[in-house]
Scaffold this active site. Structure first.
Site, PDB file in Angstrom:
ATOM      1  CB  THR A   8      -4.517  12.091   1.423  1.00  0.00           C
ATOM      2  OG1 THR A   8      -5.496  11.048   1.386  1.00  0.00           O
ATOM      3  CG2 THR A   8      -3.548  11.946   0.255  1.00  0.00           C
ATOM      4  N   GLY A   9      -5.162  13.293   4.321  1.00  0.00           N
ATOM      5  CA  GLY A   9      -6.077  13.411   5.459  1.00  0.00           C
ATOM      6  C   GLY A   9      -5.448  12.967   6.757  1.00  0.00           C
ATOM      7  CB  ALA A  10      -1.931  12.866   7.888  1.00  0.00           C
ATOM      8  CB  SER A  11      -5.045  16.855  10.119  1.00  0.00           C
ATOM      9  OG  SER A  11      -6.052  17.060   9.135  1.00  0.00           O
ATOM     10  N   GLY A  13      -9.137  11.883  12.366  1.00  0.00           N
ATOM     11  CA  GLY A  13      -9.074  10.862  13.402  1.00  0.00           C
ATOM     12  C   GLY A  13      -8.453   9.563  12.923  1.00  0.00           C
ATOM     13  CE1 TYR A 148     -18.197  10.323   3.371  1.00  0.00           C
ATOM     14  CE2 TYR A 148     -19.640   8.482   3.871  1.00  0.00           C
ATOM     15  CZ  TYR A 148     -18.425   9.115   4.014  1.00  0.00           C
ATOM     16  OH  TYR A 148     -17.440   8.564   4.781  1.00  0.00           O
TER      17      TYR A 148
END
Length: 240
Positions: A8-11, A13, A148
């Site tokens: 997940t979040g492969a786009s 950095g 966060y």
């Protein structure tokens, strides 16, 4: 036999660095992204010559049901890398509820529910690997990043609890807690602020996405076969 990993979040950095590292090692990949079409297209261009299967999956994990847009596309699966994330800067008194909810959805609710949906695939095989990319702030907390830090701390608790629940099923669950890493997430800082952060880090520099990716590969490998429920801090000595 091909091994498939969901990132997940492969786009992002770190997500891109993880994808390239694993593809070079022969893994086929499910590549989740949300809005960054250009980034995921560029990543696919880099991966195609490596000869695996690389399947992009779009989903908005800020929505509480975002995991439902991913799970039906996952078939063969050997590992999950929860890498999606976004920062939230500012004083707690200025935090808006909708922003807090979206943050928790991305970092906590959707990773938990997506894992729940995909866990039977691991249980049937008697093996599996789950890695959560959390943060140094989940370990020690950060002023002006309270929400966060809370989300990242929840990820660590998730890892420690789930690792105990599934250990006898041959499934390992670990976390990686990066410090400051040179990714687009750091672009909101001025050069002077980055210099000050680097000065505070004993090794004197920011981490590199490739250094996080190398640790992901280690935790996926047989070299870490007796490691579960752990949080691997990769922070240049910033927090020990």
């Amino acid at each position: 036999m091909k091994k498939f990993v969901l990132i997940t979040g492969a786009s992002g950095g770190i997500g891109q660095a993880v994808a390239i590292n694993l593809a070079q090692k022969g893994y086929s990949l499910y590549l989740h992204y949300n809005k960054n079409d250009q980034s995921i297209r560029g990543l696919l261009d880099k991966l195609r010559p490596l000869g695996g299967e690389y399947i992009p999956i779009q989903a908005n994990l800020a929505d509480s049901g975002g995991y439902k847009s991913i799970a039906p596309h996952i078939f063969s699966l050997d590992a999950i890398i929860h890498c999606s994330g976004n920062s939230q800067y500012g004083l707690l008194v200025d935090l808006q509820q909708e922003d807090a909810v979206a943050l928790m959805n991305v970092h906590v609710v959707n990773p938990l529910m997506l894992t729940k949906e995909l866990l039977p695939k691991f249980l049937r095989k008697g093996s599996g690997n789950i890695i959560v990319i959390t943060s140094i702030w989940g370990q020690t907390g950060a002023s002006c990043e309270v929400a966060y830090s809370a989300a990242k701390g929840a990820q660590i608790a998730f890892v420690k609890a789930l690792s105990k629940e599934v250990a006898l099923n041959g499934i390992r669950v670990n976390a990686i807690a990066p410090g400051a890493v040179a990714t687009p997430m750091m672009e909101s800082f001025t050069p002077e602020e980055v210099e000050q952060i680097s000065f505070e880090i004993p090794m004197g520099r920011l981490g590199l996405p490739e250094e996080i990716a190398g640790s992901v590969a280690f935790l996926l490998s047989d070299d870490s076969s007796y490691i579960t429920g752990q949080v691997l801090g990769i922070n240049g000595g910033w927090y020990t």
